[in-house]
Design an enzyme around this catalytic site. Sequence first.
Site, PDB file in Angstrom:
ATOM      1  N   GLY A  11       0.931  -1.210   0.141  1.00  0.00           N
ATOM      2  CA  GLY A  11       0.056   0.027  -0.039  1.00  0.00           C
ATOM      3  C   GLY A  11       0.750   1.253  -0.079  1.00  0.00           C
ATOM      4  O   GLY A  11       2.008   1.100   0.143  1.00  0.00           O
ATOM      5  N   PHE A  12       0.245   2.379  -0.031  1.00  0.00           N
ATOM      6  CA  PHE A  12       0.963   3.698  -0.215  1.00  0.00           C
ATOM      7  C   PHE A  12       1.679   3.724   0.870  1.00  0.00           C
ATOM      8  O   PHE A  12       2.987   4.275   0.719  1.00  0.00           O
ATOM      9  CB  PHE A  12      -0.137   4.828  -0.492  1.00  0.00           C
ATOM     10  CG  PHE A  12       0.461   6.019  -0.656  1.00  0.00           C
ATOM     11  CD1 PHE A  12       1.558   6.352  -1.454  1.00  0.00           C
ATOM     12  CD2 PHE A  12      -0.264   7.263  -0.184  1.00  0.00           C
ATOM     13  CE1 PHE A  12       2.137   7.682  -1.553  1.00  0.00           C
ATOM     14  CE2 PHE A  12       0.251   8.423  -0.591  1.00  0.00           C
ATOM     15  CZ  PHE A  12       1.291   8.772  -1.086  1.00  0.00           C
ATOM     16  N   ILE A  13       1.139   4.032   2.200  1.00  0.00           N
ATOM     17  CA  ILE A  13       2.132   4.322   3.238  1.00  0.00           C
ATOM     18  C   ILE A  13       3.019   3.008   3.694  1.00  0.00           C
ATOM     19  O   ILE A  13       4.277   3.299   3.898  1.00  0.00           O
ATOM     20  CB  ILE A  13       1.166   4.653   4.470  1.00  0.00           C
ATOM     21  CG1 ILE A  13       0.386   5.961   4.280  1.00  0.00           C
ATOM     22  CG2 ILE A  13       1.991   4.937   5.777  1.00  0.00           C
ATOM     23  CD1 ILE A  13      -0.835   6.185   5.141  1.00  0.00           C
ATOM     24  N   TYR A 152     -16.232   2.340   7.382  1.00  0.00           N
ATOM     25  CA  TYR A 152     -14.841   2.510   7.656  1.00  0.00           C
ATOM     26  C   TYR A 152     -14.347   3.043   9.010  1.00  0.00           C
ATOM     27  O   TYR A 152     -13.388   2.700   9.510  1.00  0.00           O
ATOM     28  CB  TYR A 152     -14.371   3.362   6.295  1.00  0.00           C
ATOM     29  CG  TYR A 152     -12.991   3.880   6.489  1.00  0.00           C
ATOM     30  CD1 TYR A 152     -11.950   2.787   6.550  1.00  0.00           C
ATOM     31  CD2 TYR A 152     -12.455   5.038   6.313  1.00  0.00           C
ATOM     32  CE1 TYR A 152     -10.414   3.242   6.756  1.00  0.00           C
ATOM     33  CE2 TYR A 152     -11.072   5.298   6.441  1.00  0.00           C
ATOM     34  CZ  TYR A 152      -9.975   4.394   6.626  1.00  0.00           C
ATOM     35  OH  TYR A 152      -8.744   4.816   6.822  1.00  0.00           O
ATOM     36  N   LYS A 156     -12.211   1.336  12.034  1.00  0.00           N
ATOM     37  CA  LYS A 156     -10.797   1.754  12.603  1.00  0.00           C
ATOM     38  C   LYS A 156     -10.951   2.079  14.063  1.00  0.00           C
ATOM     39  O   LYS A 156     -10.143   1.929  14.699  1.00  0.00           O
ATOM     40  CB  LYS A 156     -10.453   3.133  11.684  1.00  0.00           C
ATOM     41  CG  LYS A 156     -10.321   2.487  10.191  1.00  0.00           C
ATOM     42  CD  LYS A 156      -9.227   1.682  10.173  1.00  0.00           C
ATOM     43  CE  LYS A 156      -7.917   2.216  10.183  1.00  0.00           C
ATOM     44  NZ  LYS A 156      -6.807   1.193   9.893  1.00  0.00           N
TER      45      LYS A 156
END
Length: 323
Positions: A11-13, A152, A156
């Site tokens: 993923g991006f991070i 979402y 979280k």
Amino acid sequence: MGYYLVTGVAGFIGWRVGEFLLKEGKAVLGVDNLNDAYDVTLKYWRLNELKKSENFKFYQIDITNFQALKTIFETYSISAVIHLAARAGVRASLENPWVYVDSNITGTLNLLELMKDFGVKKLVLASTSSIYAGQSPPFHEDLKVDTPLSPYAATKKGAELLSYTYHHLYGLDISVVRYFTVYGPAGRPDMSIFRFIKWIYEEKPIKIFGDGTQARDFTYIDDIARGTIASLKPLGYEIINLGGGKNPISINQIIEILERLIGKKAKREYLNFHKADVKVTWADISKAKKLLNWEPEISIEEGLKRTVNWSKENIELIKSIKV
């Protein structure tokens, strides 16, 4: 030497955190299920960048698969876990909330159980500014966030609560980092800035939910990676905002900057504002400054410039990715 287990490493991070750890000489053990929540082409591009290092190992594993994850803990000595694997996205979570519960809650529970069983004491858990929906900005970590506006955000928040339970019961040292609108080179193609850049290049209308005055506390990926790694220090249990921390910038302003950097005018298509979205995000980052000695270094102008430059160098990749 123990490995740093990075979940969601494609993923991006996850990719950028992995790169930063590798540059520090750390050994990185990455897992990712390479799901198709967005075009996997970009995930493979990031993985190929990480695989250039001999200190990087990768396993295609879904964190909801307890036995597969257990094998990783049995095979490797793990120094700490940076848990970035998650189903992300506010609007998409309304379409398939079940996969969000599986990934964000069950997956987190699997990691916590294995950390307890194998004596791994440090967890950095990625969370989100979406949790603050309905609060008055700037958002600080002590705000009561019990009214999430999307599955979402709810999942979280659930992961945060589970992690506190394992801190309380078993002494796990946990840093929860709440990210604020992360952007940069090789960013998520389901996020606004990647899409805006692609659509400007392709002369397609930019789809804007609302009138474009909604504002975000955009935070450059390198600043996020630094803050995430800084959160590996022993803290007990802390929730920490990682965001720009200055005045948020509107979507319309972002488009204007991109138009200037790319040298093309955008076509704009304004749609109804989505009720699961928030009007403004804005981080109070005083806690990050105090505990981590962290604050963002890259301005929105500089960050967008770097992002556009990367897109120009990888224009064929950008064009090939479905959004």
